[in-house]
Design a protein around this motif. Sequence first.
Motif, short mmCIF file in Angstrom:
data_model
loop_
_atom_site.label_atom_id
_atom_site.label_comp_id
_atom_site.label_asym_id
_atom_site.label_seq_id
_atom_site.Cartn_x
_atom_site.Cartn_y
_atom_site.Cartn_z
N ARG A 109 0.83 -1.22 0.00
CA ARG A 109 0.00 0.00 0.00
C ARG A 109 0.86 1.26 0.00
O ARG A 109 0.49 2.26 -0.60
N SER A 110 1.99 1.23 0.68
CA SER A 110 2.82 2.43 0.72
C SER A 110 3.74 2.52 -0.49
O SER A 110 4.11 3.61 -0.91
N ARG A 111 4.11 1.39 -1.08
CA ARG A 111 5.05 1.38 -2.19
C ARG A 111 4.38 1.63 -3.53
O ARG A 111 4.88 2.37 -4.36
N ASP A 112 3.22 1.06 -3.76
CA ASP A 112 2.57 1.10 -5.07
C ASP A 112 2.40 2.52 -5.61
O ASP A 112 2.72 2.77 -6.76
N PRO A 113 1.90 3.48 -4.82
CA PRO A 113 1.67 4.81 -5.39
C PRO A 113 2.96 5.54 -5.76
O PRO A 113 2.91 6.51 -6.50
N LYS A 114 4.10 5.07 -5.28
CA LYS A 114 5.36 5.76 -5.58
C LYS A 114 5.95 5.34 -6.91
O LYS A 114 6.87 5.96 -7.40
N LEU A 169 -1.11 3.05 -9.71
CA LEU A 169 -2.31 3.43 -8.99
C LEU A 169 -2.15 3.00 -7.54
O LEU A 169 -1.63 1.91 -7.26
N SER A 170 -2.60 3.82 -6.62
CA SER A 170 -2.56 3.45 -5.20
C SER A 170 -3.64 2.41 -4.92
O SER A 170 -4.58 2.21 -5.71
N TYR A 171 -3.52 1.77 -3.77
CA TYR A 171 -4.52 0.79 -3.34
C TYR A 171 -5.90 1.43 -3.28
O TYR A 171 -6.88 0.88 -3.77
N ALA A 172 -5.99 2.62 -2.70
CA ALA A 172 -7.28 3.32 -2.59
C ALA A 172 -7.83 3.67 -3.97
O ALA A 172 -9.03 3.56 -4.22
N LEU A 193 -11.69 2.65 -8.36
CA LEU A 193 -11.92 2.31 -9.76
C LEU A 193 -12.68 0.99 -9.89
O LEU A 193 -13.53 0.85 -10.78
N VAL A 194 -12.40 0.04 -9.02
CA VAL A 194 -13.13 -1.24 -9.04
C VAL A 194 -14.61 -1.00 -8.76
O VAL A 194 -15.48 -1.56 -9.43
#
Length: 154
Positions: free
Chosen positions: A34-39, A44-47, A52-53
């Motif tokens: 969750r902290s790595r993905d948006p960087k 896309l971030s988890y949120a 989008l889902v």
Amino acid sequence: MTNAREQAGAADDDVAEELRAAFGDLLRADRRLRSRDPKRPGALSYAQVRALVLLDADEEATAGQLAKAADLTPASVTAMLDQLEQEGMVQRRRSDEDRRLVVVSLTPRGSKLLEQKRATWRRCWQEAVSDLPERDIVAAAAVMRRMARMIDAF
């Protein structure tokens, strides 16, 4: 001298502790994701993915509905929607039924990016479990669902 029942109980405790430790590992990995993905560039971030889902499933939603689905505050959702709209992934408009409401919908670009994210996740999942027997996967799914119920009841 310990009897067989006491030995079995100790073994059960060891197995339960192994499951608890593995579950902790999974939760920590989820937090890191969750902290790595948006960087990551273009990630896309988890949120954002959760929002989008929901839009993909329901076609449109209010910011409040998205906040609940993404487990965010309304202020955070507004900032997230500003970013997603700027990147061409969502569009906002007044509701036809109630002009006081603003509804959000997925754009073709947002739909495409979401499908790419889903395809990546499907590939990762398939690679992670491809060498496991089906019975192990079914058992793991049952354990995860039980753990989810335990957390929800806590």
